[in-house]
Design a protein around this motif. Structure first.
Motif, PDB file in Angstrom:
ATOM      1  N   PHE A 177       8.225  -0.071 -12.186  1.00 36.22           N
ATOM      2  CA  PHE A 177       7.422  -0.075 -10.979  1.00 36.22           C
ATOM      3  C   PHE A 177       6.176   0.765 -11.115  1.00 36.22           C
ATOM      4  CE2 PHE A 177       5.333   0.898  -6.677  1.00 36.22           C
ATOM      5  CZ  PHE A 177       5.207  -0.226  -6.178  1.00 36.22           C
ATOM      6  N   PHE A 178       6.298   2.214 -11.616  1.00 33.30           N
ATOM      7  CA  PHE A 178       5.264   3.192 -11.903  1.00 33.30           C
ATOM      8  C   PHE A 178       4.654   2.593 -13.218  1.00 33.30           C
ATOM      9  CE2 PHE A 178       7.809   5.786  -8.883  1.00 33.30           C
ATOM     10  CZ  PHE A 178       6.959   5.706  -8.000  1.00 33.30           C
ATOM     11  N   PHE A 179       5.137   1.859 -13.948  1.00 36.12           N
ATOM     12  CA  PHE A 179       4.447   1.298 -15.249  1.00 36.12           C
ATOM     13  C   PHE A 179       3.599   0.304 -14.784  1.00 36.12           C
ATOM     14  CE2 PHE A 179       8.310   2.967 -17.434  1.00 36.12           C
ATOM     15  CZ  PHE A 179       7.720   4.036 -18.250  1.00 36.12           C
ATOM     16  N   GLU A 180       3.734  -0.458 -13.911  1.00 30.50           N
ATOM     17  CA  GLU A 180       2.860  -1.525 -13.077  1.00 30.50           C
ATOM     18  C   GLU A 180       1.707  -1.107 -12.335  1.00 30.50           C
ATOM     19  OE1 GLU A 180       2.941  -4.376 -14.589  1.00 30.50           O
ATOM     20  OE2 GLU A 180       4.802  -4.375 -15.814  1.00 30.50           O
ATOM     21  N   PHE A 181       2.253   0.113 -11.543  1.00 34.49           N
ATOM     22  CA  PHE A 181       1.262   0.410 -10.393  1.00 34.49           C
ATOM     23  C   PHE A 181       0.932   1.777 -10.548  1.00 34.49           C
ATOM     24  CE2 PHE A 181       3.586  -3.115  -8.728  1.00 34.49           C
ATOM     25  CZ  PHE A 181       2.501  -3.985  -8.375  1.00 34.49           C
ATOM     26  N   ASP A 182      -0.296   2.387  -9.939  1.00 36.24           N
ATOM     27  CA  ASP A 182      -0.940   3.779  -9.671  1.00 36.24           C
ATOM     28  C   ASP A 182      -0.264   3.748  -8.300  1.00 36.24           C
ATOM     29  OD1 ASP A 182      -1.911   4.402 -12.211  1.00 36.24           O
ATOM     30  OD2 ASP A 182      -3.841   3.491 -11.753  1.00 36.24           O
ATOM     31  N   VAL A 183       0.343   4.810  -7.878  1.00 34.52           N
ATOM     32  CA  VAL A 183       0.824   5.288  -6.709  1.00 34.52           C
ATOM     33  C   VAL A 183       0.324   6.747  -6.378  1.00 34.52           C
ATOM     34  CG1 VAL A 183       2.766   5.568  -5.007  1.00 34.52           C
ATOM     35  CG2 VAL A 183       2.914   3.980  -6.854  1.00 34.52           C
ATOM     36  N   CYS A 184      -0.338   6.744  -5.155  1.00 25.63           N
ATOM     37  CA  CYS A 184      -0.870   7.980  -4.813  1.00 25.63           C
ATOM     38  C   CYS A 184      -0.245   8.289  -3.424  1.00 25.63           C
ATOM     39  CB  CYS A 184      -2.539   7.991  -4.758  1.00 25.63           C
ATOM     40  SG  CYS A 184      -3.637   7.567  -5.999  1.00 25.63           S
ATOM     41  N   PHE A 185       0.294   9.680  -3.358  1.00 23.27           N
ATOM     42  CA  PHE A 185       0.789  10.045  -2.165  1.00 23.27           C
ATOM     43  C   PHE A 185      -0.024  10.949  -1.520  1.00 23.27           C
ATOM     44  CE2 PHE A 185       4.308   8.679  -5.150  1.00 23.27           C
ATOM     45  CZ  PHE A 185       5.039   8.019  -4.325  1.00 23.27           C
ATOM     46  N   PHE A 186      -0.032  11.151  -0.175  1.00 23.89           N
ATOM     47  CA  PHE A 186      -0.909  11.635   0.550  1.00 23.89           C
ATOM     48  C   PHE A 186       0.265  12.347   1.703  1.00 23.89           C
ATOM     49  CE2 PHE A 186      -3.582   8.164  -0.712  1.00 23.89           C
ATOM     50  CZ  PHE A 186      -4.556   8.783  -1.421  1.00 23.89           C
ATOM     51  N   ARG A 187       0.663  13.360   1.283  1.00 21.49           N
ATOM     52  CA  ARG A 187       1.809  14.216   1.912  1.00 21.49           C
ATOM     53  C   ARG A 187       1.334  14.706   3.285  1.00 21.49           C
ATOM     54  NH1 ARG A 187       5.829  18.979   0.057  1.00 21.49           N
ATOM     55  NH2 ARG A 187       6.955  19.068   2.146  1.00 21.49           N
ATOM     56  N   ALA A 188       0.315  15.054   3.330  1.00 23.84           N
ATOM     57  CA  ALA A 188      -0.167  15.587   4.841  1.00 23.84           C
ATOM     58  C   ALA A 188      -0.477  14.586   5.871  1.00 23.84           C
ATOM     59  CB  ALA A 188      -1.352  16.516   4.799  1.00 23.84           C
ATOM     60  N   ARG A 189      -0.668  13.427   5.392  1.00 20.66           N
ATOM     61  CA  ARG A 189      -0.959  12.204   6.332  1.00 20.66           C
ATOM     62  C   ARG A 189       0.552  11.442   6.399  1.00 20.66           C
ATOM     63  NH1 ARG A 189      -6.359  10.795   3.676  1.00 20.66           N
ATOM     64  NH2 ARG A 189      -5.030   9.155   2.986  1.00 20.66           N
ATOM     65  N   SER A 190       1.431  11.740   5.526  1.00 19.21           N
ATOM     66  CA  SER A 190       2.624  10.696   5.345  1.00 19.21           C
ATOM     67  C   SER A 190       2.311   9.203   5.254  1.00 19.21           C
ATOM     68  CB  SER A 190       3.363  10.830   6.704  1.00 19.21           C
ATOM     69  OG  SER A 190       3.996  12.157   7.140  1.00 19.21           O
ATOM     70  N   GLU A 191       1.412   9.262   3.972  1.00 21.04           N
ATOM     71  CA  GLU A 191       1.133   8.004   3.654  1.00 21.04           C
ATOM     72  C   GLU A 191       0.939   7.788   2.028  1.00 21.04           C
ATOM     73  OE1 GLU A 191      -2.859   7.373   4.940  1.00 21.04           O
ATOM     74  OE2 GLU A 191      -2.298   7.315   7.105  1.00 21.04           O
ATOM     75  N   PHE A 192       0.882   6.618   1.555  1.00 22.49           N
ATOM     76  CA  PHE A 192       0.787   6.535   0.086  1.00 22.49           C
ATOM     77  C   PHE A 192       0.130   5.181  -0.218  1.00 22.49           C
ATOM     78  CE2 PHE A 192       4.709   3.977   1.229  1.00 22.49           C
ATOM     79  CZ  PHE A 192       4.771   3.054   0.265  1.00 22.49           C
ATOM     80  N   GLU A 193      -0.471   5.030  -1.211  1.00 23.11           N
ATOM     81  CA  GLU A 193      -1.472   4.045  -1.564  1.00 23.11           C
ATOM     82  C   GLU A 193      -0.947   3.282  -2.871  1.00 23.11           C
ATOM     83  OE1 GLU A 193      -5.931   3.711  -3.474  1.00 23.11           O
ATOM     84  OE2 GLU A 193      -5.777   4.833  -1.556  1.00 23.11           O
ATOM     85  N   VAL A 194      -0.821   2.084  -2.959  1.00 22.71           N
ATOM     86  CA  VAL A 194      -0.413   1.610  -4.250  1.00 22.71           C
ATOM     87  C   VAL A 194      -1.471   0.472  -4.664  1.00 22.71           C
ATOM     88  CG1 VAL A 194       1.326  -0.085  -5.370  1.00 22.71           C
ATOM     89  CG2 VAL A 194       1.924   1.455  -3.538  1.00 22.71           C
ATOM     90  N   ARG A 195      -2.014   0.714  -6.242  1.00 25.02           N
ATOM     91  CA  ARG A 195      -2.825  -0.170  -6.575  1.00 25.02           C
ATOM     92  C   ARG A 195      -2.412  -0.664  -7.976  1.00 25.02           C
ATOM     93  NH1 ARG A 195      -6.379   4.413  -5.893  1.00 25.02           N
ATOM     94  NH2 ARG A 195      -6.043   5.698  -7.867  1.00 25.02           N
ATOM     95  N   PRO A 196      -2.621  -1.860  -8.684  1.00 24.10           N
ATOM     96  CA  PRO A 196      -2.418  -2.154  -9.968  1.00 24.10           C
ATOM     97  C   PRO A 196      -3.003  -1.018 -10.978  1.00 24.10           C
ATOM     98  CG  PRO A 196      -3.255  -4.155  -8.724  1.00 24.10           C
ATOM     99  CD  PRO A 196      -3.607  -3.019  -8.100  1.00 24.10           C
ATOM    100  N   LYS A 197      -2.239  -1.033 -12.171  1.00 20.26           N
ATOM    101  CA  LYS A 197      -2.693  -0.060 -12.928  1.00 20.26           C
ATOM    102  C   LYS A 197      -3.912  -0.658 -13.858  1.00 20.26           C
ATOM    103  CE  LYS A 197       0.606   3.084 -14.669  1.00 20.26           C
ATOM    104  NZ  LYS A 197       0.439   4.333 -14.194  1.00 20.26           N
ATOM    105  N   GLN A 198      -4.903   0.300 -14.171  1.00 21.27           N
ATOM    106  CA  GLN A 198      -5.988  -0.236 -14.654  1.00 21.27           C
ATOM    107  C   GLN A 198      -5.782  -0.430 -16.041  1.00 21.27           C
ATOM    108  OE1 GLN A 198      -9.086  -0.908 -13.188  1.00 21.27           O
ATOM    109  NE2 GLN A 198      -7.941  -0.273 -11.434  1.00 21.27           N
ATOM    110  N   VAL A 199      -6.079  -1.419 -16.721  1.00 17.45           N
ATOM    111  CA  VAL A 199      -5.721  -1.522 -18.355  1.00 17.45           C
ATOM    112  C   VAL A 199      -6.866  -0.942 -19.065  1.00 17.45           C
ATOM    113  CG1 VAL A 199      -5.219  -3.268 -20.017  1.00 17.45           C
ATOM    114  CG2 VAL A 199      -4.491  -3.600 -17.687  1.00 17.45           C
ATOM    115  N   GLY A 200      -6.698  -0.147 -19.918  1.00 14.19           N
ATOM    116  CA  GLY A 200      -7.863   0.233 -20.637  1.00 14.19           C
ATOM    117  C   GLY A 200      -8.147   1.491 -20.741  1.00 14.19           C
TER     118      GLY A 200
END
Length: 90
Positions: free
Chosen positions: A67-90
């Motif tokens: 999963f983490f090879f396919e997507f960039d995942v950003c965790f926002f601990r203070a807000r108890s949120e996370f963001e998922v986006r496809p990996k940028q190629v290149g």
């Protein structure tokens, strides 16, 4: 991946022959490697790999295999949120 979820996806335990060794409290359970087509949010469909086990009450864990090879995942601990986006190629 929980056993029941695999069945709902149409997987057949006996057809999946590649064994996976689990660790920790799941080490005593047999597991099989499976790859499923998955769509995360509105992103294009990709192949995701899972260890499918017959152990009871197992959570679905994204990230163990690819999963983490396919997507960039950003965790926002203070807000108890996370963001998922496809990996940028290149």
């Amino acid at each position: 991946m929980p056993y029941e979820l695999g069945l709902q996806l149409g997987l057949i335990w006996e057809d999946e022959t590649l064994s996976v060794l689990l660790a920790g409290n799941l080490a005593r359970f047999e597991a099989r490697a499976v790859v499923v087509d998955a769509q995360v949010s509105s992103f294009p469909t990709i192949n995701l790999a899972f260890a499918w086990t017959q152990a009871p009450n197992v959570p679905l864990i994204l990230g163990q295999a690819n999963f983490f090879f396919e997507f960039d995942v950003c965790f926002f601990r203070a807000r108890s949120e996370f963001e998922v986006r496809p990996k940028q190629v290149g």
